[in-house]
Motif scaffolding. Structure first.
Motif, short mmCIF file in Angstrom:
data_model
loop_
_atom_site.label_atom_id
_atom_site.label_comp_id
_atom_site.label_asym_id
_atom_site.label_seq_id
_atom_site.Cartn_x
_atom_site.Cartn_y
_atom_site.Cartn_z
N ALA A 1 0.84 -1.21 0.00
CA ALA A 1 0.00 0.00 0.00
C ALA A 1 0.88 1.26 0.00
N GLU A 2 1.93 1.22 0.81
CA GLU A 2 2.83 2.37 0.91
C GLU A 2 3.56 2.61 -0.42
N VAL A 3 3.96 1.51 -1.04
CA VAL A 3 4.68 1.63 -2.32
C VAL A 3 3.74 2.17 -3.40
N ARG A 4 2.51 1.65 -3.44
CA ARG A 4 1.56 2.14 -4.45
C ARG A 4 1.34 3.65 -4.27
N ALA A 5 1.19 4.07 -3.03
CA ALA A 5 0.98 5.50 -2.78
C ALA A 5 2.19 6.31 -3.25
N ALA A 6 3.39 5.73 -3.12
CA ALA A 6 4.61 6.46 -3.48
C ALA A 6 4.83 6.53 -5.00
N VAL A 7 4.51 5.45 -5.73
CA VAL A 7 4.85 5.42 -7.16
C VAL A 7 3.68 5.78 -8.07
N GLY A 8 2.47 5.86 -7.53
CA GLY A 8 1.32 6.21 -8.35
C GLY A 8 0.79 5.02 -9.12
N ASP A 9 -0.22 5.31 -9.96
CA ASP A 9 -0.93 4.22 -10.63
C ASP A 9 -0.25 3.72 -11.90
N ALA A 10 0.66 4.52 -12.46
CA ALA A 10 1.22 4.15 -13.78
C ALA A 10 2.16 2.96 -13.70
N MET A 11 2.83 2.80 -12.60
CA MET A 11 3.83 1.74 -12.50
C MET A 11 3.19 0.37 -12.24
N THR A 12 3.66 -0.65 -12.96
CA THR A 12 3.18 -2.00 -12.70
C THR A 12 3.75 -2.47 -11.37
N LEU A 13 2.86 -2.95 -10.51
CA LEU A 13 3.28 -3.35 -9.16
C LEU A 13 2.85 -4.79 -8.90
N LEU A 14 3.84 -5.68 -8.91
CA LEU A 14 3.59 -7.10 -8.65
C LEU A 14 4.21 -7.45 -7.30
N LEU A 15 3.81 -8.57 -6.75
CA LEU A 15 4.48 -9.03 -5.54
C LEU A 15 4.40 -10.55 -5.46
N ASP A 16 5.24 -11.12 -4.66
CA ASP A 16 5.16 -12.57 -4.45
C ASP A 16 5.67 -12.93 -3.07
N GLY A 17 5.52 -14.22 -2.78
CA GLY A 17 5.98 -14.72 -1.48
C GLY A 17 4.82 -15.21 -0.64
N GLY A 18 4.57 -16.50 -0.67
CA GLY A 18 3.56 -17.08 0.23
C GLY A 18 2.13 -17.03 -0.28
N PHE A 19 1.94 -16.74 -1.56
CA PHE A 19 0.56 -16.72 -2.08
C PHE A 19 0.09 -18.14 -2.32
N ARG A 20 -0.89 -18.55 -1.54
CA ARG A 20 -1.37 -19.93 -1.61
C ARG A 20 -2.87 -20.01 -1.84
N ARG A 21 -3.59 -18.94 -1.54
CA ARG A 21 -5.06 -18.99 -1.61
C ARG A 21 -5.59 -17.80 -2.39
N GLY A 22 -6.81 -17.97 -2.90
CA GLY A 22 -7.43 -16.88 -3.64
C GLY A 22 -7.53 -15.62 -2.80
N SER A 23 -7.85 -15.78 -1.53
CA SER A 23 -8.01 -14.59 -0.67
C SER A 23 -6.68 -13.85 -0.49
N ASP A 24 -5.55 -14.57 -0.60
CA ASP A 24 -4.25 -13.89 -0.53
C ASP A 24 -4.12 -12.91 -1.69
N VAL A 25 -4.55 -13.36 -2.85
CA VAL A 25 -4.45 -12.51 -4.05
C VAL A 25 -5.38 -11.30 -3.93
N LEU A 26 -6.57 -11.53 -3.39
CA LEU A 26 -7.52 -10.42 -3.24
C LEU A 26 -6.96 -9.36 -2.29
N LYS A 27 -6.31 -9.81 -1.22
CA LYS A 27 -5.72 -8.84 -0.28
C LYS A 27 -4.66 -8.00 -0.98
N ALA A 28 -3.84 -8.66 -1.79
CA ALA A 28 -2.79 -7.92 -2.51
C ALA A 28 -3.40 -6.88 -3.44
N ARG A 29 -4.48 -7.28 -4.16
CA ARG A 29 -5.14 -6.35 -5.08
C ARG A 29 -5.74 -5.17 -4.31
N LEU A 30 -6.38 -5.48 -3.19
CA LEU A 30 -7.01 -4.41 -2.40
C LEU A 30 -5.97 -3.43 -1.89
#
Ligand code: FMN
Length: 151
Positions: A63-92
């Protein structure tokens, strides 16, 4: 590579006209710098050569990184994603997408290519179901008002 620095990234950026993403960013400052250097996207990850078990979790930073770089930059992440709800949290929290490593690797070990398909189908089904449980029919409908429910 121990000597990799922003100077090398600049060199690469000048020569590579395609999309350029850096994996292994783990601070708001580095994310800002990547944006300033014209990098198209970053992968918040503590697997990019920094496998310290005590390092910050990408999910805590997103969240902090998105606020810092704005919407234009592609922002991916990984590490421990095992469930659909994990992905939803990342998107939110501001990620464009989450990447998978071991979730598919476990499928591969258990059942070869079919096991990978199965792992991806499970995750997709969870994603779909959890979106429904949040009252959404697609990812684009997620918004900040859901944060308390999904955390
Ligand atoms: C067997 C294995 C080898 C990996 N090798 C590398 C690597 O050479 N470079 C790298 O940046 N990440 C490497 N990773 C990390 C993955 O690319 C990815 O960041 C990580 O697996 C994501 O976390 P997850 O497995 O919990 O989904 C490796 C992961 C595994 C499981």
């Amino acid at each position: 590579m121990p000597s990799l620095s922003w100077a090398e990234m600049r060199w690469l950026r000048q020569r590579w006209p395609g999309k350029l993403l850096i994996k292994g960013i783990l601070s708001v400052e580095e994310a800002r710098q990547a944006s300033a250097e014209g990098i198209d996207g970053i992968v918040l990850s503590n697997h990019g050569g920094r496998q310290l078990d005590g390092s910050v979790s990408p999910l805590e930073l997103v969240a902090e990184v998105r606020a810092a770089v704005g919407d234009a930059m592609t922002l991916l992440l990984d590490g421990g994603f095992r469930r659909g709800s994990d992905v939803l949290k990342a998107r939110l929290l501001g990620a464009d997408a989450a990447m998978l490593g071991r979730a598919t690797l476990y499928g591969l070990g258990a059942g070869g290519e079919a096991g990978v398909d199965h792992a991806l189908r499970l995750l997709h089904a969870e994603l779909d179901r959890d979106l429904g449980l949040l009252g959404c029919s697609k990812l684009e409908e997620l918004d900040d008002s859901l944060m308390r429910e999904s955390r």
